[in-house]
Enzyme design. Structure first.
Site, short mmCIF file in Angstrom:
data_model
loop_
_atom_site.label_atom_id
_atom_site.label_comp_id
_atom_site.label_asym_id
_atom_site.label_seq_id
_atom_site.Cartn_x
_atom_site.Cartn_y
_atom_site.Cartn_z
N GLU A 658 0.83 -1.22 0.00
CA GLU A 658 0.00 0.00 0.00
C GLU A 658 0.86 1.26 0.00
OE1 GLU A 658 -2.88 -0.40 -0.76
OE2 GLU A 658 -3.13 -2.50 -0.26
N GLU A 724 -0.32 -2.32 -9.57
CA GLU A 724 -0.30 -3.36 -8.54
C GLU A 724 1.01 -4.13 -8.56
OE1 GLU A 724 -2.50 -3.53 -6.25
OE2 GLU A 724 -3.81 -2.02 -7.16
N ASP A 728 3.60 -4.52 -5.49
CA ASP A 728 4.10 -5.80 -5.00
C ASP A 728 5.63 -5.80 -4.94
OD1 ASP A 728 1.63 -6.92 -4.58
OD2 ASP A 728 1.64 -8.14 -6.39
#
Length: 834
Positions: A658, A724, A728
């Site tokens: 996040e 995303e 990661d």
């Protein structure tokens, strides 16, 4: 799919994500997981409820709004001391935890060539972990924890809480409503003959909380996030946009057509409609809407979906909808558009006339189109801060549902220019308004009326009789591979969490499973990860001094919300009946719509839109905040008794993920205050893009195994999943740096972690366990249908890739596992971004 689990970390903040045309039909019925918003620098409080306070709330007929004891500030977050060693040389609390990790692994695999099987192979092969019949995916971390949280929610639902109890009882008794409850709305829909009557029908669906042609709601002004703007976003589709026009998706499109036909045949007033033909027409209509929609990759550009204009500019885009009437019928506040309106997807609205105008009246078939085109130019009246005209380039329509349009573009900073496609000239069944008006005298509902009725039926199918519910299940089975319905009590808990009472359940949930100690420990770990990211930034060669300063400022100003909201939604004046499930749902949906409307014209406020029991997390760029609901701070993600390596690789990886959204290809376009203003200048942005291009190429080259079909190889869309994937990659590297920094600076912690090798009988050391913990977050099974849908519409990569991608791009993994060069997990060339 139903909201069976949420194996993703999500950012829902942008308009394109608030109203997303990638929702499937059955997702419309799902429990919605929304955004948690938070403000900067707010003192963290821990709500402590005594038994007497909870009992008082339970007995209060107005609901759970009295559970507001005086907050007590928490102490500064600190790491808890590690547990002392037991007789085996390591803490006895570790024994069942270590056993679970070992049972999940298959150490016959070489971690350097197949870390997925090395970490997850035992779990994947265990028949106990097969996909439950009522689900399309099942995972060790998200699925199991989600199921556990549902059980706690179920106990809460059965405990007599006001509103919650009435809603749950009405649902579990399965007292479905007769379809006649839809008659009033169906009458409005059947009366659609022109733009005004069409707008009236859309307004009624909007007020009833039913997804329709487009998404409307409140949202932060992306350039001035302290204020709220009305948001208009494309919608109206039942499947991922890319499915329409794809010959390989014929089975899914046919399933939706059958579903639509079944629902239409069940509706009063539609008995004269040829339901089977109309089902196909509805799918073809959606194909035309898909053709005029922005792609999910285009929607990822925050500038492309920020188009703040006067309402008149939106009205100039289409004759098909009367937006002033829409606002009036929704009873929007008088000043709701004083600061303009954000039209997130102008291309969609500009293309509506070619699709909809020929259908006014009762057209029984979609128009036949030709390849003739027209070019139109509209001069838009911009908001005061916007300059230039809105120009519409030519759009060529070659066949229904196959429209070639130019890409919507916008500059990376400053004023926004919207490039929109023109309407298409076509030969239609009804070529004149007179013909359309004459058709209105027909008593047989046409395509447009049937489409709206279908949307109404979809939004209420699970509230109606057995035939409607069976139709929904048949579609789910066809689209996702599920073979059974969930138990009724599970269905009702999901409805309870999704139809307006999720926070009421969550209020009790946090008193049962959350604590001050967990809040402090996770907050301290988040501080570790933030500090580690800042340290790593200073080694980034492509950042210049100004970019580094801006990125550090953004890190320092991130707001951290952990566990639960400081205030709880209230339901003033709401009453529910244990005997009327349909009316209960309608009451709560309309209340939710009304509360959203009330935000328009007002400043933004910090509020939770993700319930505390949700197994998920997110970063919100418009508020520069990270949120971690209590629901994910449990299970395999975080356990106070677990070795630190497991917690840093579990929830620490989530925190890092996040956090790195704040500087991914979207987040880096927002400054520390949350405004849409890039933190990098053009030179640094170009260097950043060169590195992210490597990530796109690398991820698209990975093979995604197809469940049940070894001959089929699938791939991710590297552009769709870029944000995303970056999160990661940064998350796993950042949390690892945080872990190693703590090992160096916390002697007691380092001594405790050194015992991990003994606990694992020498098969794993603490640093290796960190990476295993990350991988075990993603141990999962899913059906082929669910995987294909994810690849088409989800910005997150599948679990297998969320192990292979970030781990192979992290050199520390190869170091701790001593991987030889050129192995899959130790490539010669890596993508180096953060």
């Amino acid at each position: 799919m139903r909201d069976e689990e949420q194996p993703l970390f999500d950012d829902y903040s942008r308009p394109s994500q608030q109203g997303d045309n990638r929702k499937s039909v059955i997702a419309i019925l799902a429990v919605l997981a929304l955004v948690l918003l938070a403000g900067l620098g707010v003192t963290t409080y821990m709500w402590r409820h005594t038994a007497s306070e909870l009992e008082e709330a339970r007995n209060n007929n107005s609901g759970m709004t009295t559970m507001m004891p005086t907050p007590t500030p928490t102490a500064a977050p600190t790491h808890a001391p590690p547990a002392p060693p037991g007789p085996n040389g390591y803490p006895t609390e570790w024994i069942p935890i270590v056993q679970s990790v070992q049972e999940t692994m298959d150490t016959s695999y070489d971690p350097c060539t197949n870390f997925w099987e090395f970490s997850c192979g035992g779990w994947l092969k265990d028949p106990k972990n097969k996909i439950p019949a009522d689900r399309s995916r099942w995972s060790r971390a998200f699925g199991k924890l989600g199921e556990n949280n549902e059980k706690i929610s179920l106990d809460i639902a059965k405990s007599g809480w006001p509103l919650v109890d009435a809603f749950y009882q009405s649902c579990v008794n399965n007292k479905t409503a007769d379809v006649s409850v839809l008659n009033d709305t169906l009458s409005i829909i059947q009366g659609v003959i022109d733009a005004d009557s069409f707008t009236g029908a859309l307004s009624e669906l909007q007020l009833a909380g039913v997804s329709h042609l487009f998404e409307f709601g409140s949202g932060a002004d992306q350039k001035q996030p302290e204020r709220i703007l009305p948001q208009y976003v494309q919608g109206g589709l039942s499947l991922p946009q890319s499915y329409y026009g794809d010959a390989t998706k014929k089975a899914q499109l046919d399933a939706v057509a059958t579903f639509a036909a079944t629902l239409i045949a069940l509706l009063p007033g539609f008995d004269q409609v040829d339901a089977k033909t109309m089902g196909q027409q509805i799918v073809e209509l959606e194909a035309m809407l898909a053709a005029t929609s922005m792609t999910n990759v285009e929607e990822r550009d925050p500038y492309a979906v920020y188009n703040r204009v006067p309402l008149a500019t939106l009205q100039n885009m289409t004759e098909s909808i009367n937006f002033a009437l829409f606002a009036n019928q929704l009873q929007l506040p008088a000043n709701y558009d004083a600061n303009g309106t954000n039209v997130a997807t102008p291309k969609f609205f500009q293309g509506l006339d070619a699709v909809l105008l020929p259908l006014f009246g009762n057209a029984q078939h979609l128009p036949k189109t030709t390849t003739s085109t027209t070019t139109a130019t509209t001069t838009a009246t911009p908001m005061p801060t916007t300059t230039g005209n809105t120009t519409q380039p030519t759009t060529t329509t070659t066949a229904p549902g196959n429209t070639t349009v130019p890409t919507t573009t916008a500059p990376s900073g400053g004023n926004t220019t919207v490039t929109q496609p023109a309407n298409t000239t076509a030969t239609h069944l009804f070529t004149t308004r007179a013909a359309a008006a004459a058709a209105a005298n027909s008593s047989v509902p046409g395509v447009l009326q049937s489409y709206l009725a279908f949307k109404l039926a979809v939004g209420n199918a699970n509230l109606l009789g057995a035939k409607f519910q069976q139709a929904v299940f048949d579609l789910e089975k066809a689209l996702s591979g599920t073979t059974e319905l969930p138990p009724r009590d599970v269905q009702c808990v999901r409805a309870l969490n999704g139809d307006g009472l999720g926070f009421d359940v969550g209020h009790v949930f946090v008193t049962q499973v959350f604590s001050k100690q967990i809040k402090e420990a996770v907050t301290a770990m988040l501080d570790d990860v933030i500090h580690a990211f800042e340290l790593r930034m200073h080694n980034i060669t492509w950042l210049d001094a100004d970019a580094l300063k801006n990125a550090e400022l953004k890190l320092h100003k991130i707001t951290k919300f952990v566990g639960y909201p400081e205030t709880w939604p209230q339901h003033n004046g709401v009453t529910l009946s244990p005997d009327d499930y349909y009316r209960n749902v309608q009451t709560l949906r309309r209340e939710s719509v009304r509360m959203d409307i009330a935000k328009l014209g007002k400043p933004t406020v910090d509020e939770w839109q993700m319930t505390p029991q949700t197994v998920n997390a997110y970063y919100d760029p418009s508020h520069n905040s990270i949120t971690l609901p209590a629901g994910i701070l449990r299970g395999t993600f975080y356990n106070r008794d677990a070795p630190g390596a497991l917690n840093y690789g579990g929830i620490g990886g989530v925190l890092g993920h996040e956090l790195h959204h704040s500087t991914d290809d979207q987040g880096s376009q927002y400054d520390a205050s949350g405004a849409l203003h890039p933190i990098f200048d053009k030179k640094v942005q170009e260097a950043f893009k060169n590195r992210t291009a490597c990530v796109v190429k690398t991820y698209e080259a990975f093979d995604v195994p197809a469940p049940g079909n070894k001959n089929l190889t699938l791939h991710v869309n590297g552009h769709l999943t870029l944000g995303e994937n970056l999160a990661d990659m940064g998350g796993i590297a950042g949390a690892y740096r945080a872990y190693t920094e703590r090992l160096m600076n916390d002697t007691a912690f380092a001594q405790s972690e050194a015992r991990i090798t003994k606990a694992f009988n020498g098969t794993l050391n603490n640093k290796q366990l960190y990476f295993v913990a990350w991988a075990q977050n993603w141990c999962m099974h899913q059906t082929l249908s669910a995987l294909e849908s994810q690849l088409a519409s989800d910005p997150h990569s599948p679990g297998y890739i969320r192990v292979l991608g970030p781990v192979s791009q992290t050199p520390q993994f190869a170091e701790v596992f001593q991987c030889k060069n050129t192995t899959l997990y130790n490539p010669v060339d890596r993508c180096v971004v953060w």
